[in-house]
Scaffold this active site. Structure first.
Site, short mmCIF file in Angstrom:
data_model
loop_
_atom_site.label_atom_id
_atom_site.label_comp_id
_atom_site.label_asym_id
_atom_site.label_seq_id
_atom_site.Cartn_x
_atom_site.Cartn_y
_atom_site.Cartn_z
N HIS A 181 -9.94 -4.57 10.64
CA HIS A 181 -10.59 -4.34 9.34
C HIS A 181 -11.84 -3.48 9.43
O HIS A 181 -12.64 -3.44 8.51
CB HIS A 181 -10.97 -5.68 8.69
CG HIS A 181 -9.82 -6.40 8.06
ND1 HIS A 181 -8.63 -6.61 8.71
CD2 HIS A 181 -9.67 -6.95 6.82
CE1 HIS A 181 -7.80 -7.27 7.91
NE2 HIS A 181 -8.41 -7.48 6.76
N GLU A 230 0.82 -1.22 0.00
CA GLU A 230 0.00 0.00 0.00
C GLU A 230 0.85 1.27 0.00
O GLU A 230 0.56 2.23 -0.72
CB GLU A 230 -0.96 0.02 1.20
CG GLU A 230 -2.18 -0.88 1.03
CD GLU A 230 -1.94 -2.31 1.52
OE1 GLU A 230 -0.81 -2.61 1.96
OE2 GLU A 230 -2.89 -3.12 1.46
#
Lengths: 322, 328
Positions: free
Chosen positions: B129, B60
């Site tokens: 998450h 990322e």
């Protein structure tokens, strides 16, 4: 575009002198408290960036870390704009909003000046991606220190560059110390250049105190990339004479080590080569040095006399219009 | 108008902007060959090719940074985070590089980049998450943030974000990807400006300020309040967190004099904290009750379904808060 014409070595020596005299002056002004924040000097490493710019085209993308004064000067940013930036003035290369660690000059293809260690390495890969996306043959030159090679972003960037075969040269300016931590104390590998192999990127070791070696090897690397986009890695071994920043007395290294590198000074070395080949007289060298000193001194005057960025423009650089 | 899903609306926005501007490209994990982890990029690889729809490794920081670099030299990247919970791995690029570049360079380098993907808690994904990141990013000058709750807003805001010359975060809602709503026909250019809230339901007794996944929740609660409590709630969807449409907020509150903010993020320094500060600052005398907020509980998200439900804002919690500000 074709390969750059070989840049005149005497002119490049003159550029190295300008960088050195500029930074000596910056150091003095920092001590006089005319310059705020952090100030990282490049003195001793001049052949690295000067050898590189001598080997590339002016429109190749160049991006570096926070020890960036030399990179802007080498790219053609004026000493006035560089000194004014240190003074935080509106006439600075980043309008006084960036400071020592954040020099930018779009006109001269200098893309910063990035102060979070290795955070700009992915940016360089993105710039190289853009060149390839547009079918341009520009090469991106990404400078960073030996301290950057243990950051995650460095590793992610190298993998991405190799995966997408992007035209970027990763130029590690190995000056042996990340702030006060030596390479032996920070890095599991003995040779930094071996990092490249792990990403299937060709690596080269270059003597960073030797202008000609830097230029010649970089020219070879860049020309190999031009027609066939791929990343390359250069470990350029160099040395900074000063501490990490102005506040660092550099007590972590020995006098002997510093003296050893001073004897191998890149300016002295290129001067000796040119003198030996009868391309440079002592008079010409003295004249160039005098001019460099004058330019540096004049930049201080320019910076002092320049206005601060206007307070009423404080909010003008947070967003641009659409 | 026709009915499409939120996912389809985002897909159309991407396709139209890719079609319109060759400098636009989409990059992220599984966006190309897999057609997107949530199928938002379905069919784009086939239509636009591997040059513009780019699969990345799980890096990322690396690919978000590539986007910033490409934007510096004139491209208009769309960077997909599989979820914004993963954007923390790229936090340095989103927070330190993208929004600072314009200032640091004295105005020389703007960064026209879109970071998009699902944001906020979904269902039983556990603590790592389930992050609602809007309050973190809203704290950063230089970023713009929008939070579409309907297919129409999703399409119109994403298209605007891609055309914006600044870094924009489009915070989508995983739980709404399959939700349906009316959207203009495909041949109509749908652009919804950033920084414009929308009254999703008119009312007169109380203003419920919401965004993203709390919008359907607020609409359901408003219906119940109307039917069971005879309270007429106005539902104001912020749509953008930054810039914030303060005028729309004040317009509504000057009519209702009572406010409940229902937000999907956490209470401490959450979006509602800023909104309620601004309301009391501008119209302290116009309020008939203290402003209440319904946010997550201030704990890492538990996996257990019952506990997760207890952490999240709910229609019950919202209705209780509305009744409290209405002294009902």
């Amino acid at each position: 575009m074709s390969q750059p014409e070989q840049r005149d070595e005497v002119e490049m020596l003159s550029l190295m002198l300008l960088i050195r005299r500029f930074e000596e002056r910056a150091s003095q002004q920092y001590q006089a408290q005319k310059i705020g924040g952090f100030c990282h000097l490049y003195i001793g490493q001049e052949a690295v960036v000067c050898g590189t710019v001598a080997a590339v085209r002016p429109d190749d993308y160049l991006i570096t870390a926070y020890r960036d004064h030399a990179h802007a000067l080498a790219r053609g940013t004026s000493a006035n704009a560089c000194m004014a930036e240190l003074f935080g003035k509106a006439t600075g290369c980043s309008r006084g909003l960036g400071g020592s660690m954040h020099y930018f000059d779009r006109e001269h293809h200098m893309y910063g000046g990035h102060a979070i260690v290795a955070a700009h390495v992915p940016l360089a890969v993105g710039m190289a991606f853009a060149s390839k996306y547009r079918n341009e043959d520009r090469v991106t030159l990404c400078f960073f220190g030996d301290g950057a090679i243990n950051q995650g972003s460095f590793h992610e960037a190298l993998n991405l560059a190799a995966l997408y075969k992007l035209p970027v040269v990763f130029i590690c300016e190995n000056n042996l110390f990340a702030m006060g931590t030596s390479v032996e104390r920070s890095t599991s590998l003995k040779e930094i250049v071996d990092r490249a192999e792990g990403y299937d990127i060709p690596g080269t070791v270059i003597d960073g105190m030797n202008f000609r070696e830097v230029r010649n090897k970089l020219a070879e690397i860049v020309s190999s990339i031009r027609g066939d986009p791929h990343p390359a890695f250069a470990e350029v071994r160099t040395y900074r004479y000063r501490g990490h920043s102005m506040s660092d007395p550099a007590s972590y290294r020995t006098k002997e080590q510093l003296e050893k590198y001073r004897l191998d000074d890149p300016i002295t070395r290129l001067r000796a080569q040119l003198t030996r080949e009868e391309k440079l007289t002592n008079e010409r060298f003295d004249q160039m040095d005098k001019e460099a000193k004058e330019t540096a001194l004049a930049s201080v005057k320019f910076a002092e006399e320049s206005p601060d960025p206007p307070l009423e423009n404080l909010y003008d650089y947070t967003y641009v219009g659409t | 108008m026709r009915e499409i899903t939120y996912r389809q609306a985002l897909n159309e926005a991407l396709a139209e902007e890719l079609e319109r501007d060759p400098n636009v490209f989409l990059m992220g994990e599984e966006v190309a060959e897999y057609n997107g982890a949530y199928k938002v990029s379905q069919g784009l690889l086939e239509r636009f090719g591997a040059k513009r729809i780019i699969d990345t490794p799980i890096s990322e920081n690396g690919f978000a940074g590539m986007g910033v670099g490409a934007a510096m030299v004139g491209l208009r990247p769309i960077i997909e985070f599989m979820t914004f919970s993963f954007s923390f791995v790229a936090f340095d690029q989103v927070v330190n590089n993208a929004p600072n570049m314009l200032t640091m360079s004295g105005g020389q380098f703007n960064i026209p980049i879109t970071f998009r993907g699902p944001n906020g808690p979904a269902h039983q994904l556990g603590a790592t998450h389930s992050h609602a990141t809007e309050c973190l990013y809203a704290n950063v000058p230089g970023l713009k943030i929008c939070t579409p709750a309907t297919p129409r807003d999703a399409k119109g805001l994403l298209k605007t974000a891609i055309r914006d010359n600044n870094p924009v975060l489009v915070l989508e809602v995983e739980l709404l990807y399959s939700s349906k709503g009316m959207v203009e026909e495909e041949d109509v250019e749908l652009l919804i400006p950033l920084g414009e809230a929308e009254v999703k339901r008119e009312g007169s007794d109380v203003t419920i300020i919401c965004y993203a996944q709390t919008v359907p929740l607020a609409l359901a609660a408003a219906k119940t309040l109307e039917n069971e409590e005879e309270i007429s709630a106005e539902v104001l969807d912020l749509r953008s967190i930054k810039p914030l449409d303060l005028d729309a907020i004040l317009n509504s509150v000057s009519k209702t004099h009572r406010v409940v903010i229902v937000e999907q993020d956490r209470p401490f320094c959450g979006v509602g904290a800023e909104v309620s500060y601004r309301i009391q600052k501008e119209m302290f005398d116009g309020l008939d009750a203290p402003i209440l907020r319904v946010a997550q509980e201030d704990v890492p998200m538990p996996y257990n379904e019952r506990l997760e439900k207890a952490v999240l804002p709910s229609a019950e919690k919202l209705i209780a808060a509305v009744k409290k500000v209405c002294y009902a």
